[in-house]
Design a protein around this motif. Structure first.
Motif, PDB file in Angstrom:
ATOM      1  N   ASP B  29      54.103  43.181  -4.474  1.00 24.80           N
ATOM      2  CA  ASP B  29      55.522  42.874  -4.614  1.00 24.80           C
ATOM      3  C   ASP B  29      55.924  41.731  -3.698  1.00 24.80           C
ATOM      4  O   ASP B  29      56.955  41.100  -3.893  1.00 24.80           O
ATOM      5  N   GLN B  30      55.129  41.542  -2.677  1.00 22.64           N
ATOM      6  CA  GLN B  30      55.394  40.435  -1.768  1.00 22.64           C
ATOM      7  C   GLN B  30      54.155  39.567  -1.687  1.00 22.64           C
ATOM      8  O   GLN B  30      53.067  40.054  -1.421  1.00 22.64           O
ATOM      9  N   VAL B  31      54.346  38.300  -1.934  1.00 29.16           N
ATOM     10  CA  VAL B  31      53.200  37.393  -1.943  1.00 29.16           C
ATOM     11  C   VAL B  31      53.492  36.256  -0.973  1.00 29.16           C
ATOM     12  O   VAL B  31      54.490  35.549  -1.113  1.00 29.16           O
ATOM     13  N   SER B  32      52.635  36.132   0.021  1.00 23.62           N
ATOM     14  CA  SER B  32      52.871  35.097   1.024  1.00 23.62           C
ATOM     15  C   SER B  32      52.139  33.820   0.653  1.00 23.62           C
ATOM     16  O   SER B  32      51.089  33.844   0.016  1.00 23.62           O
ATOM     17  N   ILE B  33      52.743  32.706   1.085  1.00 22.33           N
ATOM     18  CA  ILE B  33      52.132  31.407   0.833  1.00 22.33           C
ATOM     19  C   ILE B  33      51.966  30.711   2.174  1.00 22.33           C
ATOM     20  O   ILE B  33      52.897  30.712   3.004  1.00 22.33           O
ATOM     21  N   GLY B  34      50.800  30.122   2.402  1.00 19.75           N
ATOM     22  CA  GLY B  34      50.591  29.446   3.677  1.00 19.75           C
ATOM     23  C   GLY B  34      49.475  28.443   3.594  1.00 19.75           C
ATOM     24  O   GLY B  34      48.924  28.191   2.522  1.00 19.75           O
ATOM     25  N   GLY B  35      49.154  27.882   4.752  1.00 15.66           N
ATOM     26  CA  GLY B  35      48.118  26.864   4.813  1.00 15.66           C
ATOM     27  C   GLY B  35      46.771  27.468   5.158  1.00 15.66           C
ATOM     28  O   GLY B  35      46.645  28.687   5.301  1.00 15.66           O
ATOM     29  N   ILE B  45      48.403  33.468  -0.865  1.00 18.34           N
ATOM     30  CA  ILE B  45      48.108  32.200  -1.521  1.00 18.34           C
ATOM     31  C   ILE B  45      47.912  31.178  -0.410  1.00 18.34           C
ATOM     32  O   ILE B  45      48.873  30.726   0.210  1.00 18.34           O
ATOM     33  N   SER B  46      46.666  30.882  -0.140  1.00 14.66           N
ATOM     34  CA  SER B  46      46.367  29.971   0.960  1.00 14.66           C
ATOM     35  C   SER B  46      46.047  28.608   0.374  1.00 14.66           C
ATOM     36  O   SER B  46      45.010  28.413  -0.245  1.00 14.66           O
ATOM     37  N   LEU B  47      46.963  27.683   0.564  1.00 12.37           N
ATOM     38  CA  LEU B  47      46.792  26.355  -0.024  1.00 12.37           C
ATOM     39  C   LEU B  47      46.181  25.406   0.996  1.00 12.37           C
ATOM     40  O   LEU B  47      46.450  25.526   2.198  1.00 12.37           O
ATOM     41  N   LEU B  48      45.390  24.466   0.501  1.00 16.64           N
ATOM     42  CA  LEU B  48      44.885  23.405   1.379  1.00 16.64           C
ATOM     43  C   LEU B  48      46.013  22.397   1.539  1.00 16.64           C
ATOM     44  O   LEU B  48      46.117  21.419   0.804  1.00 16.64           O
ATOM     45  N   ALA B  49      46.904  22.714   2.501  1.00 17.03           N
ATOM     46  CA  ALA B  49      48.085  21.869   2.677  1.00 17.03           C
ATOM     47  C   ALA B  49      48.563  22.042   4.101  1.00 17.03           C
ATOM     48  O   ALA B  49      48.203  23.011   4.791  1.00 17.03           O
ATOM     49  N   ASN B  50      49.361  21.094   4.498  1.00 18.54           N
ATOM     50  CA  ASN B  50      49.839  21.101   5.876  1.00 18.54           C
ATOM     51  C   ASN B  50      51.005  22.081   6.012  1.00 18.54           C
ATOM     52  O   ASN B  50      52.152  21.686   6.146  1.00 18.54           O
ATOM     53  N   LEU B  51      50.678  23.357   5.986  1.00 15.59           N
ATOM     54  CA  LEU B  51      51.706  24.405   6.015  1.00 15.59           C
ATOM     55  C   LEU B  51      51.431  25.345   7.186  1.00 15.59           C
ATOM     56  O   LEU B  51      50.330  25.381   7.738  1.00 15.59           O
ATOM     57  N   SER B  52      52.447  26.130   7.511  1.00 18.52           N
ATOM     58  CA  SER B  52      52.225  27.180   8.502  1.00 18.52           C
ATOM     59  C   SER B  52      51.292  28.236   7.899  1.00 18.52           C
ATOM     60  O   SER B  52      51.110  28.281   6.686  1.00 18.52           O
ATOM     61  N   VAL B 119      49.569  17.958  -5.435  1.00 19.54           N
ATOM     62  CA  VAL B 119      48.109  18.028  -5.591  1.00 19.54           C
ATOM     63  C   VAL B 119      47.516  19.225  -4.848  1.00 19.54           C
ATOM     64  O   VAL B 119      46.320  19.462  -4.924  1.00 19.54           O
ATOM     65  N   HIS B 120      48.330  19.960  -4.119  1.00 19.57           N
ATOM     66  CA  HIS B 120      47.772  20.993  -3.236  1.00 19.57           C
ATOM     67  C   HIS B 120      47.358  22.236  -4.003  1.00 19.57           C
ATOM     68  O   HIS B 120      48.101  22.755  -4.822  1.00 19.57           O
ATOM     69  N   ARG B 121      46.166  22.698  -3.688  1.00 23.97           N
ATOM     70  CA  ARG B 121      45.585  23.855  -4.367  1.00 23.97           C
ATOM     71  C   ARG B 121      44.947  24.753  -3.310  1.00 23.97           C
ATOM     72  O   ARG B 121      44.708  24.316  -2.187  1.00 23.97           O
ATOM     73  N   PRO B 122      44.616  25.978  -3.691  1.00 25.64           N
ATOM     74  CA  PRO B 122      43.758  26.767  -2.819  1.00 25.64           C
ATOM     75  C   PRO B 122      42.376  26.127  -2.707  1.00 25.64           C
ATOM     76  O   PRO B 122      42.096  25.141  -3.393  1.00 25.64           O
ATOM     77  N   GLY B 123      41.522  26.679  -1.914  1.00 32.69           N
ATOM     78  CA  GLY B 123      40.182  26.116  -1.738  1.00 32.69           C
ATOM     79  C   GLY B 123      39.436  25.970  -3.042  1.00 32.69           C
ATOM     80  O   GLY B 123      38.667  25.032  -3.234  1.00 32.69           O
ATOM     81  N   LEU B 124      39.660  26.904  -3.938  1.00 23.07           N
ATOM     82  CA  LEU B 124      39.058  26.796  -5.265  1.00 23.07           C
ATOM     83  C   LEU B 124      40.054  26.130  -6.200  1.00 23.07           C
ATOM     84  O   LEU B 124      41.255  26.239  -6.016  1.00 23.07           O
TER      85      LEU B 124
END
Lengths: 714, 203
Positions: B29-35, B45-52, B119-124
């Motif tokens: 129910d809760q989905v976190s997004i980060g770097g 959701i861990s993106l290859l991006a300059n995020l916290s 263009v930012h995606r997860p590692g895959l």
């Protein structure tokens, strides 16, 4: 060609909106056919094998391509491309063999969408900004390949991707290394037919095939559909080979660019991808592009004109033109002046070797067929009138005409071959070609210089025939053009030169409807005449004959009136007429059935070499022609004759008897190939031809100039 | 609230779909997004991006969604202060560079989809992310959460008794077993049907 036809598997695969590929793949997810890689999912099935998304043991994403068909060719292609590096090409990492001996290409995985998918989003054409991006990326990748001597050969939207705003061209492994000896060696066809250049049908794969494919994709990006569509591979290929692309949906500025890039003849086509890209961007950004007429076309005319004015020192005239007003260059005088220089240069050089003289009789050779035609015209009315009323004589004469026609054609053919041979030898002696080419190059360079000097935005005059090019780009290398055989311009405003005229829709409709009404009366008179002469033996026969002839005449008059004054490809005209002929044949058969007409044909009526067409019989058990016989006869009759010349207002005479005779002869020949009652075949042919010619509007020679809007004809 | 994230609790899975792509399905129910992070606990959701590490959290409540910002976040160009509701078509901006589009493709389902705009995606290379409520639709047509152009019909993934199930009007097979009226699916299952195949992988 057969190989090309065999390549039908992905005909539908790459169509936008129609992308169905069977999702049956050899390898399941998590299988490891190659050491070190785990297949995660299948990506697609291409024409040359299955492609999988796989992860290396460390987690590197790759695309694995299993090579299934055409193995050695494919592998040779791939191994040549292993070390190519360009941001716009999908990188090939390696080529591997698994334990079963299957070959795998390990490639960079591109996550982005393919151009194919992109096009699906825009069924009516993509935005021009997007198209520019795709165009730039594709052109850069292809230019890199071409620079390394590699032709891609399989450019199509399904092969091109956009990942993070970067265009990537895939399937580079299908590319072939060009060397002169192998240029034509690979005869197998690859590529999806929608994007396939016509010369591929002949097994030729020069760089020009990529230019062509790119132009097709450009067309598709601009309009949302490919220029040549069809139900079957063969149909599409045939269109690539013979049909001109319809450029109407293309923005006007881009039409000349695409017209050049979609040329059927690779020699005439835009020669390389950077040039196409440059022209595209220039057209899109609104820079004027000189409209181009192939160099050979205007040069020949000028040589002709120069030759017609003995005594003028063309070179000096040209020079003064250069020295004189620089300002006047930019305007209309420019092309003329320059052409004068070019033409006169040639004349100058042509004058040098005076050893070769053309004999007088040879110069007048073009009068020969005219004279023959004159005799024929004088004699023909008598022959035809006699023939119509004396059926026996009619056939005897026609057979004689047929035989003499064949010999005549043979003789004339030999004559023309000899003629061009002599011309060619003459040209070798006079050594015009190289200098002519230099003159061309010079002309092009000068044309460019002119454009630079003025830089104004006036649209170039249609006559201006210089290659479009940028300031910083050197003028295109002059090609050596063989001296064209100069044919005299038609002596009158006849039909040997197609004349472009503006004819309003209203005029067309009025003329056509008038002609169609007139055709009814003509048909009545002719049918009554035939009935009276006893050629038609009953009212039923007259009904079937007359109505079919009338429908046939209408079917000829309607499209030819639409084409009049325009330059439609003759082949398109013929195909249209073929279709109409089929319809007329079907109508004839239907009338035959409805009126319950019986041909009282004896054995001699059916003399055709073929009594069946495939599985369809042409003569039924009651010795009556079948639907197929009707359709074949009228289809061939309509297809083989240049009917538009019968109806053009500018035809030589209102009714040309030689034309009637030729049409009757054609009817006879067709009935000798596909069985159809001979008498009817010829009578129908000659009747349709007469009705059409008599009913169609004809403008006498001396009144024609006012219809041409000031155009002058030599 | 984000501490529960990234547990190997079956709340995240990957769908490897032949001919279509790879989709990350988050069932929480809760989905976190980060770097990216070297630490154990990365965002769902861990993106290859300059995020916290945990930059923002998307929460589902009932039929609606909202986003909680832990670091600079924008929704449709406006800064998010603490939280804001998400509706179909909203653009989520994380730290000026990452842009995602929030979609609710089907009115019949509470599941949402995140599309990558930057263009930012997860590692895959993941082609999209599904925030799955009770159901997830795969099939042709825009109302599906995962668009599978060439499929003859849709496949439904749904939750029952804490497990993921799969069913379709088409004849589906789980391995060699014919699926009738749905079947629970587990990590590593391969589902095949006419013109389709996908693999379910819990991560």
């Amino acid at each position: 060609m057969m190989n090309a036809l065999a390549e039908t598997t992905d005909l539908n695969h790459n169509r936008p909106g129609n992308g169905k590929a069977p999702m049956k793949f050899t390898f399941a997810p998590e299988s490891k056919p190659l050491d070190g890689f785990t297949i995660k999912r299948a990506i697609q099935r291409g024409a040359f094998g299955e492609v999988y998304y796989a992860l290396s043991d460390a987690g590197k994403e790759v695309a694995l391509k299993l090579v299934q068909q055409n193995m050695d060719v494919e592998l040779r292609g791939v191994s040549q491309c292993l070390n190519l590096k360009h941001p716009n090409l999908v990188t090939i990492f390696d080529l591997k063999t698994d334990s079963d001996g299957d070959h795998w290409v390990v490639m960079e995985y591109v996550a982005g969408r393919s151009l194919d998918q992109h096009l699906r989003d825009y069924p009516n054409g993509a935005p021009i900004e997007k198209t520019k991006e795709w165009m730039t990326g594709i052109a850069a990748g292809i230019a890199y390949l071409h620079d390394r001597g590699i032709v891609h050969r399989d450019l199509k939207p399904a092969n091109i991707y956009c990942e993070n705003d970067l265009i990537k061209i895939g399937d580079v492994g299908l590319s072939k290394y060009i060397s002169p000896s192998r240029r034509s060696a690979h005869t197998q066809s690859v590529g999806t037919v929608y994007y396939m250049a016509p010369e591929i049908a002949h097994g030729r794969y020069g760089r020009e095939v990529d230019v062509y494919s790119l132009a097709i994709m450009l067309y598709e990006m601009l309009t949302g559909h490919v220029p040549f569509e069809g139900e079957t591979t063969g149909e599409i290929l045939m269109k690539h080979l013979s049909v001109k692309p319809d450029l109407d949906p293309i923005p006007e500025a881009l039409r000349p660019v695409l017209a050049r890039a979609l040329e059927k003849d690779p020699q005439q086509r835009t020669s390389n991808v950077p040039q196409l890209e440059r022209e595209f961007h220039q057209a899109v950004s609104g820079q004027p592009i000189p409209k181009e007429i192939p160099a050979a076309a205007f040069v020949s005319r000028d040589v002709n004109q120069a030759a017609k004015q003995p005594g003028t020192d063309g070179w000096r005239k040209g020079k003064s033109c250069f020295k004189g007003k620089h300002a006047s260059w930019a305007k209309h005088s420019k092309p003329k002046c320059l052409r004068d220089v070019a033409g006169n240069l040639k004349q100058k050089v042509g004058d040098i070797p005076v050893n070769y003289q053309t004999p007088e009789w040879w110069k007048n050779k073009d009068n020969l067929p005219r004279r023959i035609g004159g005799w024929l015209r004088t004699a023909a009315p008598f022959l035809i009138v006699a023939a119509i009323f004396i059926p026996g004589l009619f056939f005897g004469l026609l057979r004689a005409v047929f035989v003499s026609g064949i010999f005549g054609a043979l003789a004339y053919g030999t004559f023309r071959i000899a003629q061009s041979g002599v011309n060619y030898i003459a040209s070798l002696f006079s050594n015009k070609s190289t200098v002519a080419a230099n003159a061309n190059g010079f002309l092009n360079a000068a044309g460019n210089a002119g454009a630079v000097a003025t830089g104004h935005n006036e649209t170039a005059t249609p006559e201006l025939a210089s290659k479009p090019s940028n300031v910083d780009v050197p003028p295109p290398t002059p090609k050596v053009v063989p001296p064209p055989v100069v044919r005299p311009v038609s002596r009158t405003v006849g039909l040997s030169t197609p004349i472009n005229r503006q004819i309003s829709l209203r005029t067309r409709v009025t003329e056509l409807s008038g002609s169609m009404v007139l055709a009814v009366f003509c048909t009545l008179i002719i049918t009554a005449g035939l009935l009276a002469a006893g050629i038609l033996t009953s009212a039923t026969a007259a009904g079937v004959f007359g109505l079919t002839a009338l429908i046939g005449s209408w079917a000829v008059m309607a499209p030819t009136k639409i084409w009049e004054g325009t330059t439609v490809d003759p082949f398109v005209k013929r195909l249209t007429l073929l279709g109409l002929g089929v319809v007329v044949g079907a109508c004839g058969f239907w009338l035959d059935q409805v009126l319950m007409f019986n041909f009282v044909g004896d054995q001699a009526s059916y003399q055709g070499a073929f009594h069946s067409f495939g599985p369809h019989m042409l003569v039924d058990a009651a010795r009556q022609p079948t639907l197929m016989a009707y359709v074949l006869f009228f289809g061939c009759l309509f297809f083989l004759r240049s009917w538009w010349r019968h109806t053009d207002s500018f035809r030589m005479r209102r009714l040309r008897v030689s034309s009637l005779a030729l049409t009757a002869l054609l009817g006879y020949v067709i009935s000798q190939v596909w069985s159809f009652p001979v008498e009817w075949a010829m009578t129908w042919a000659i009747t349709v031809s007469s009705i059409v010619q008599i009913s169609s509007v004809w403008i006498p020679q001396d009144e024609r100039s006012k219809y041409l809007g000031g155009q002058t004809h030599a | 609230m984000t501490d529960q994230a990234n547990q190997p609790d079956g709340s995240r899975s990957l769908l490897w779909i032949d001919g279509v792509g790879t989709y990350l399905v988050c069932t929480g129910d809760q989905v976190s997004i980060g770097g990216p992070t070297a630490e154990q606990r990365a965002a769902d959701i861990s993106l290859l991006a300059n995020l916290s590490r945990i930059h923002a959290t998307i929460c589902r409540r009932g039929d609606g969604y909202f986003i909680e910002a832990h670091s600079p976040t924008k929704v449709s160009g406006r800064d998010v202060i603490e939280r804001t509701d998400l509706n179909d078509g909203y653009e989520i901006g994380l730290s000026d560079t990452v842009r995602l589009r929030f979609r609710l493709p089907s009115v019949l389902s509470a599941s949402a989809r995140l599309e990558f705009l930057s263009v930012h995606r997860p590692g895959l290379s993941v082609d999209g992310i599904v925030l799955m409520g009770d159901t997830c639709l795969l099939g042709p047509g825009e109302t599906n959460h995962i668009l599978c152009h060439d499929w003859p019909d849709a496949v439904l993934l749904f939750r029952r008794d804490g497990q993921l199930w799969c069913k379709s009007r088409m004849d589906l097979f789980l391995g060699d077993r014919h699926i009738q009226d749905g079947s629970p699916i587990e990590n590593g299952d391969i589902i095949t049907g006419p013109e389709l195949r996908f693999r379910f992988e819990a991560i």
